[in-house]
Design an enzyme around this catalytic site. Sequence first.
Site, mmCIF file in Angstrom:
data_model
loop_
_atom_site.group_PDB
_atom_site.id
_atom_site.type_symbol
_atom_site.label_atom_id
_atom_site.label_comp_id
_atom_site.label_asym_id
_atom_site.label_seq_id
_atom_site.Cartn_x
_atom_site.Cartn_y
_atom_site.Cartn_z
ATOM 1 N N PHE A 1 -1.870 10.150 -14.296
ATOM 2 C CA PHE A 1 -1.063 10.731 -13.212
ATOM 3 C C PHE A 1 0.118 11.544 -13.720
ATOM 4 C CE2 PHE A 1 -1.767 10.097 -8.678
ATOM 5 C CZ PHE A 1 -3.039 9.575 -8.747
ATOM 6 N N GLY B 1 -2.609 16.548 -2.421
ATOM 7 C CA GLY B 1 -3.082 16.754 -1.044
ATOM 8 C C GLY B 1 -3.843 15.523 -0.616
ATOM 9 N N LYS C 1 0.837 -1.211 0.000
ATOM 10 C CA LYS C 1 0.000 0.000 0.000
ATOM 11 C C LYS C 1 0.869 1.256 0.000
ATOM 12 C CE LYS C 1 -3.317 2.878 0.516
ATOM 13 N NZ LYS C 1 -4.207 3.236 -0.580
ATOM 14 N N LYS D 1 -9.335 17.178 -4.319
ATOM 15 C CA LYS D 1 -9.477 16.762 -5.711
ATOM 16 C C LYS D 1 -10.965 16.774 -6.049
ATOM 17 C CE LYS D 1 -9.671 11.762 -5.104
ATOM 18 N NZ LYS D 1 -9.150 10.487 -5.566
ATOM 19 N N CYS E 1 -4.186 10.899 2.198
ATOM 20 C CA CYS E 1 -3.323 9.726 1.997
ATOM 21 C C CYS E 1 -1.906 10.048 1.542
ATOM 22 C CB CYS E 1 -3.989 8.762 1.013
ATOM 23 S SG CYS E 1 -5.470 8.021 1.708
ATOM 24 N N LYS F 1 0.543 11.946 4.039
ATOM 25 C CA LYS F 1 0.895 11.207 5.250
ATOM 26 C C LYS F 1 1.596 9.877 4.933
ATOM 27 C CE LYS F 1 -3.230 8.497 6.497
ATOM 28 N NZ LYS F 1 -2.742 7.183 6.085
HETATM 29 P P1 NAD Z 1 -11.665 8.869 8.289
HETATM 30 O O1 NAD Z 1 -10.979 9.834 9.183
HETATM 31 O O2 NAD Z 1 -12.545 9.345 7.187
HETATM 32 O O3 NAD Z 1 -12.546 7.855 9.159
HETATM 33 C C1 NAD Z 1 -12.131 7.260 10.352
HETATM 34 C C2 NAD Z 1 -13.345 6.987 11.218
HETATM 35 O O4 NAD Z 1 -12.902 6.230 12.362
HETATM 36 C C3 NAD Z 1 -14.025 8.238 11.757
HETATM 37 O O5 NAD Z 1 -15.406 8.190 11.478
HETATM 38 C C4 NAD Z 1 -13.754 8.188 13.267
HETATM 39 O O6 NAD Z 1 -14.791 8.741 14.029
HETATM 40 C C5 NAD Z 1 -13.629 6.695 13.478
HETATM 41 N N1 NAD Z 1 -12.914 6.305 14.717
HETATM 42 C C6 NAD Z 1 -11.826 6.849 15.274
HETATM 43 N N2 NAD Z 1 -11.483 6.162 16.375
HETATM 44 C C7 NAD Z 1 -12.373 5.164 16.539
HETATM 45 C C8 NAD Z 1 -12.551 4.125 17.474
HETATM 46 N N3 NAD Z 1 -11.719 3.981 18.505
HETATM 47 N N4 NAD Z 1 -13.584 3.284 17.296
HETATM 48 C C9 NAD Z 1 -14.435 3.430 16.261
HETATM 49 N N5 NAD Z 1 -14.319 4.385 15.341
HETATM 50 C C10 NAD Z 1 -13.301 5.242 15.464
HETATM 51 O O7 NAD Z 1 -10.500 7.955 7.699
HETATM 52 P P2 NAD Z 1 -10.434 7.282 6.245
HETATM 53 O O8 NAD Z 1 -10.106 8.317 5.228
HETATM 54 O O9 NAD Z 1 -11.605 6.387 6.062
HETATM 55 O O10 NAD Z 1 -9.113 6.392 6.422
HETATM 56 C C11 NAD Z 1 -9.058 5.255 7.253
HETATM 57 C C12 NAD Z 1 -7.780 4.488 6.948
HETATM 58 O O11 NAD Z 1 -7.826 4.032 5.571
HETATM 59 C C13 NAD Z 1 -6.500 5.322 7.052
HETATM 60 O O12 NAD Z 1 -5.473 4.507 7.503
HETATM 61 C C14 NAD Z 1 -6.234 5.729 5.626
HETATM 62 O O13 NAD Z 1 -4.875 5.989 5.390
HETATM 63 C C15 NAD Z 1 -6.693 4.523 4.856
HETATM 64 N N6 NAD Z 1 -7.107 4.772 3.458
HETATM 65 C C16 NAD Z 1 -7.833 5.893 3.160
HETATM 66 C C17 NAD Z 1 -8.233 6.096 1.841
HETATM 67 C C18 NAD Z 1 -9.030 7.322 1.474
HETATM 68 O O14 NAD Z 1 -9.155 7.586 0.276
HETATM 69 N N7 NAD Z 1 -9.575 8.076 2.419
HETATM 70 C C19 NAD Z 1 -7.924 5.170 0.853
HETATM 71 C C20 NAD Z 1 -7.204 4.032 1.202
HETATM 72 C C21 NAD Z 1 -6.804 3.851 2.514
#
Ligand code: NAD
Length: 436
Positions: free
Chosen positions: A250, A258, A205, A322, A261, A264
């Site tokens: 790309f 930005g 990833k 985006k 993902c 960070k």
């Molecule tokens: P997000 O911030 O949108 O969602 C996280 C959710 O987890 C929130 O609703 C928050 O309230 C909840 N949360 C926090 N602590 C908690 C707990 N203890 N118990 C239950 N719920 C809890 O995050 P996201 O963008 O969905 O990303 C999640 C993971 O997936 C990250 O590691 C990210 O890097 C990865 N990821 C994100 C994307 C993307 O496009 N956003 C794509 C691939 C991977």
Amino acid sequence: MKIAVVGTGYVGLVTGTCFAEMGNNVTCVDIDKEKVLRMQSGQVPIYENGLEELFHKNQKQGRLVFTASLEEGIENAEIIFLALPTPPGADGSADLKYVLGVAEQLGGMLKHYAIIVDKSTVPVGTGELVHERLSKNAKVEFDVVSNPEFLREGLAIEDFMKPERVVIGTDSQRARKVMEELYAPFVRQGNPIYFMDIRSAELTKYAANAFLAAKISFMNEIANLCELLGANVDEVRKGMGSDSRIGKRFLFPGIGYGGSCFPKDVQALSHSANQAGYRFHILDAVMRVNEQQRTKLIPFVLNHFKNDLKGKVIAVWGLAFKPQTDDIREAPALENINILLQHGAEVRVHDPEAMANVRKIFGDKISYHELPMDAANGADLLFIATEWQEFRSPDFDALASIMKEKVIADGRNLYDVEAMRERGFKYVSIGRKAVL
Ligand code: NAD
């Protein structure tokens, strides 16, 4: 199957909804009680193309339910997905407190064999840490699996329903069989499920995201060079992108990447490399280039107004990091708006989906407009930060007549340079001749 998804953000909610759509019974757990209440009452908390329809359908049919109680949410689950935040810590490493915190709680709650699947983006070795934390209190057998998510915000439903590949890291035959069955409906067209060890899945990833970020920063440097050497990045992009080893996607320069993902994940991979005693030089450059690129148009703006933005009205089109999303995490627009405000400009913004999120940050310091043309009304300059489709072919005559000055700083190269010259606009974009 009975599935729990812990963390109901962009990844968790899409994951839960899509699994429910395939007939599974899904319970989504979130710590944010208010968010849970909203979802229970049928409100979708994020904007994602196509999500609302699937959400309502599956909720109505009882396959998609929400709770703020982890214990209740995982009670009958055969598979428990962790889709929790992994934000950058002060040193750039991925902060694992959410993932490991939930893993520790889960241990004591499991009443039967379950598979704990890490969907969050986590550094290599996290699978082992999750296993350790679960083991502290677990009285039943369990397996830990890594299943990184590759969906793109804005196209998340499409990506999840028809993934180009599914990556599953596991050393358990039992877990492998269940995961294969769970994902079978999503890969019916023949796209692969790659089974591998957990460490390789975790690194896959980061490697994918870091490579994509590198592609963007590389093209931004080519664009910067184009400006200095009098070349046109549009032509260079087409010429190089038609080589199948490079690919057309790309390769679009702009004011940097930005989102939640790329920034960070590049940082976290660089940090992991350092910890392993390896200096990942390319990643350092990728980050540095992006940092500079994000404010690349500011010198032009300042210069245009002779360094005095007081009393100047600047319209900003596009706020999300985006198009097709309301996500503004690390969005270049925000940094640029901050600088414009610091210099005393009046900022009027429009974004089709992200204005409510931006209001939480800037409040009344800027004004929000439901239509792009309303934001541009009376503006001394239009700044374009996100390439939403609806900005691609505006009524230029109308725009010219409502703007105080016909000046556009385009951070996403939306318009043809010669056409803008003919229309009488001052027009500056990325990696192409400026019309001054
Ligand atoms: P997000 O911030 O949108 O969602 C996280 C959710 O987890 C929130 O609703 C928050 O309230 C909840 N949360 C926090 N602590 C908690 C707990 N203890 N118990 C239950 N719920 C809890 O995050 P996201 O963008 O969905 O990303 C999640 C993971 O997936 C990250 O590691 C990210 O890097 C990865 N990821 C994100 C994307 C993307 O496009 N956003 C794509 C691939 C991977």
